[in-house]
Design a protein around this motif. Structure first.
Motif, PDB file in Angstrom:
ATOM      1  N   LEU A 222       0.828  -1.204   0.000  1.00 22.13           N
ATOM      2  CA  LEU A 222       0.000   0.000   0.000  1.00 22.13           C
ATOM      3  C   LEU A 222       0.862   1.253   0.000  1.00 22.13           C
ATOM      4  O   LEU A 222       1.916   1.306   0.641  1.00 22.13           O
ATOM      5  N   SER A 223       0.368   2.271  -0.688  1.00 23.11           N
ATOM      6  CA  SER A 223       1.072   3.551  -0.726  1.00 23.11           C
ATOM      7  C   SER A 223       0.955   4.252   0.622  1.00 23.11           C
ATOM      8  O   SER A 223       0.128   3.899   1.471  1.00 23.11           O
ATOM      9  N   ALA A 224       1.763   5.280   0.795  1.00 25.65           N
ATOM     10  CA  ALA A 224       1.721   6.069   2.033  1.00 25.65           C
ATOM     11  C   ALA A 224       0.358   6.731   2.202  1.00 25.65           C
ATOM     12  O   ALA A 224      -0.163   6.826   3.319  1.00 25.65           O
ATOM     13  N   GLU A 225      -0.243   7.159   1.102  1.00 24.55           N
ATOM     14  CA  GLU A 225      -1.553   7.804   1.181  1.00 24.55           C
ATOM     15  C   GLU A 225      -2.621   6.816   1.662  1.00 24.55           C
ATOM     16  O   GLU A 225      -3.460   7.160   2.509  1.00 24.55           O
ATOM     17  N   ALA A 226      -2.599   5.608   1.131  1.00 28.02           N
ATOM     18  CA  ALA A 226      -3.582   4.602   1.538  1.00 28.02           C
ATOM     19  C   ALA A 226      -3.393   4.226   3.005  1.00 28.02           C
ATOM     20  O   ALA A 226      -4.363   4.085   3.760  1.00 28.02           O
ATOM     21  N   ARG A 227      -2.146   4.101   3.430  1.00 26.14           N
ATOM     22  CA  ARG A 227      -1.871   3.780   4.836  1.00 26.14           C
ATOM     23  C   ARG A 227      -2.336   4.911   5.755  1.00 26.14           C
ATOM     24  O   ARG A 227      -2.859   4.669   6.852  1.00 26.14           O
ATOM     25  N   ALA A 228      -2.142   6.141   5.305  1.00 25.87           N
ATOM     26  CA  ALA A 228      -2.559   7.290   6.113  1.00 25.87           C
ATOM     27  C   ALA A 228      -4.078   7.300   6.298  1.00 25.87           C
ATOM     28  O   ALA A 228      -4.584   7.641   7.373  1.00 25.87           O
ATOM     29  N   PHE A 229      -4.812   6.913   5.246  1.00 24.64           N
ATOM     30  CA  PHE A 229      -6.271   6.849   5.358  1.00 24.64           C
ATOM     31  C   PHE A 229      -6.677   5.831   6.422  1.00 24.64           C
ATOM     32  O   PHE A 229      -7.554   6.097   7.249  1.00 24.64           O
ATOM     33  N   LEU A 230      -6.049   4.665   6.420  1.00 22.25           N
ATOM     34  CA  LEU A 230      -6.375   3.638   7.398  1.00 22.25           C
ATOM     35  C   LEU A 230      -6.059   4.093   8.813  1.00 22.25           C
ATOM     36  O   LEU A 230      -6.828   3.843   9.750  1.00 22.25           O
ATOM     37  N   GLU A 231      -4.930   4.766   8.978  1.00 24.21           N
ATOM     38  CA  GLU A 231      -4.558   5.264  10.300  1.00 24.21           C
ATOM     39  C   GLU A 231      -5.573   6.298  10.777  1.00 24.21           C
ATOM     40  O   GLU A 231      -5.967   6.303  11.959  1.00 24.21           O
ATOM     41  N   THR A 232      -6.012   7.165   9.861  1.00 28.77           N
ATOM     42  CA  THR A 232      -7.024   8.164  10.205  1.00 28.77           C
ATOM     43  C   THR A 232      -8.346   7.493  10.552  1.00 28.77           C
ATOM     44  O   THR A 232      -9.040   7.898  11.496  1.00 28.77           O
ATOM     45  N   ALA A 233      -8.719   6.465   9.800  1.00 28.97           N
ATOM     46  CA  ALA A 233     -10.002   5.785   9.992  1.00 28.97           C
ATOM     47  C   ALA A 233     -10.103   5.134  11.368  1.00 28.97           C
ATOM     48  O   ALA A 233     -11.211   4.940  11.886  1.00 28.97           O
ATOM     49  N   ARG A 234      -8.963   4.814  11.962  1.00 32.76           N
ATOM     50  CA  ARG A 234      -8.979   4.179  13.291  1.00 32.76           C
ATOM     51  C   ARG A 234      -9.615   5.087  14.342  1.00 32.76           C
ATOM     52  O   ARG A 234     -10.164   4.604  15.332  1.00 32.76           O
ATOM     53  N   GLY A 235      -9.508   6.401  14.152  1.00 34.25           N
ATOM     54  CA  GLY A 235      -9.988   7.318  15.179  1.00 34.25           C
ATOM     55  C   GLY A 235     -11.151   8.186  14.763  1.00 34.25           C
ATOM     56  O   GLY A 235     -11.456   9.159  15.450  1.00 34.25           O
ATOM     57  N   LEU A 236     -11.826   7.845  13.647  1.00 33.40           N
ATOM     58  CA  LEU A 236     -12.916   8.667  13.132  1.00 33.40           C
ATOM     59  C   LEU A 236     -14.245   7.940  13.164  1.00 33.40           C
ATOM     60  O   LEU A 236     -14.302   6.712  13.032  1.00 33.40           O
TER      61      LEU A 236
END
Length: 213
Positions: free
Chosen positions: A154-168
Motif C-alpha cells: 500500500l502507498s503512504a496515502e492509503a496507509r494514512a487513510f487507514l490510520e485516520t479511519a482508526r480514530g474517526l
C-alpha cells in the motif's frame, strides 16, 4: 412463545411459498435471526419498504419452540439507505448487508458489528461520499473479525487513510482527502482479504462492477 422487540438491521430476504418471505436480520442484542414475514410478497402495506437491505429499525418477532425460523411480526423502519441522495450509494447497501450477513453468527450477539452497520446507514443518509465510506466499512469489519492485515504494498496515502479511519466516526469521512488511486488500492487489498477468508467472491461485488461500466 416468547416475543422480542429489539433494534435490528435487515440483511436479505428471499421467497417462501406464494406469499411469504424469509427475512435475515441482525439484532442488536441477540445476534442474527431468520424469520418468516407472512404475506410480505402479496401486501406491501404490512412491511412496505422496511425489508430493503440495510434498513435499520425496530423489529418484533416471536420465537417458536423447536423451530429455527422465528415469526416476524413487524418492522418499524427508522433509517434506510433509500434516503441516500447519491444513487450510486444505493448500490452499496446490498454489499454492506452481504458482508455483515457472511460474518454475523446465528443467535450470537455482536453489538460492535451491529453498530458498524447502523452507523453506515446513517452516514449514507447524511451524504458521506460512498467510496471512502465503503473502504472504512471494510477496514472496520475486517478488524472486528480479527482478520485485518496491512498490505505492505500500500502507498503512504492509503496507509494514512487507514490510520485516520482508526480514530474517526464515518460521518467525519467527508472531510478526509484521499485520491481515487488510493481508494482503488484499498479496495483491492480489502477484497483480497475478504475472498481469502470467505473463500469466494460476494455476489454483490459483481453487481458493483457492473455499475461502474
Amino acid at each position: 412463545m416468547p416475543q422480542f422487540i429489539t433494534d435490528a438491521l435487515i440483511l436479505r430476504t428471499y421467497k417462501l411459498g406464494e406469499s411469504d418471505r424469509i427475512v435475515v436480520f441482525l439484532t442488536r442484542d441477540r445476534g442474527k435471526k431468520r424469520g418468516v414475514a407472512k404475506n410480505a410478497r402479496q401486501s406491501r402495506r404490512r412491511f412496505g419498504g422496511a425489508l430493503e437491505p440495510l434498513t435499520c429499525g425496530r423489529v418484533s418477532y416471536v420465537e417458536r419452540e423447536r423451530r429455527d425460523l422465528v415469526r416476524l411480526e413487524y418492522v418499524e423502519p427508522r433509517r434506510s439507505p433509500l434516503s441516500a441522495a447519491d444513487g450510486e450509494a444505493l448500490g452499496y447497501a446490498s454489499y454492506f448487508a452481504e458482508l455483515i450477513d457472511e460474518w454475523a453468527q446465528e443467535a450470537d450477539p455482536n453489538e460492535p458489528l451491529f453498530r458498524l452497520g447502523a452507523s453506515t446507514v446513517d452516514a449514507m443518509a447524511a451524504g458521506v461520499p460512498i467510496e471512502p465510506l465503503a473502504r472504512y466499512f471494510e477496514f472496520w469489519l475486517l478488524r472486528l473479525q480479527g482478520v485485518f492485515a496491512i498490505d505492505p504494498r500500500l502507498s503512504a496515502e492509503a496507509r494514512a487513510f487507514l490510520e485516520t479511519a482508526r480514530g474517526l466516526s464515518p460521518f467525519a469521512l467527508a472531510d478526509v482527502a484521499i485520491s481515487r488511486r488510493a481508494l482503488r488500492e484499498l479496495e483491492a487489498s480489502h477484497r483480497a482479504l475478504i475472498v481469502t477468508h470467505l473463500e469466494r467472491e460476494l455476489k454483490s461485488v459483481r453487481v458493483l462492477r457492473e455499475m461502474r461500466r
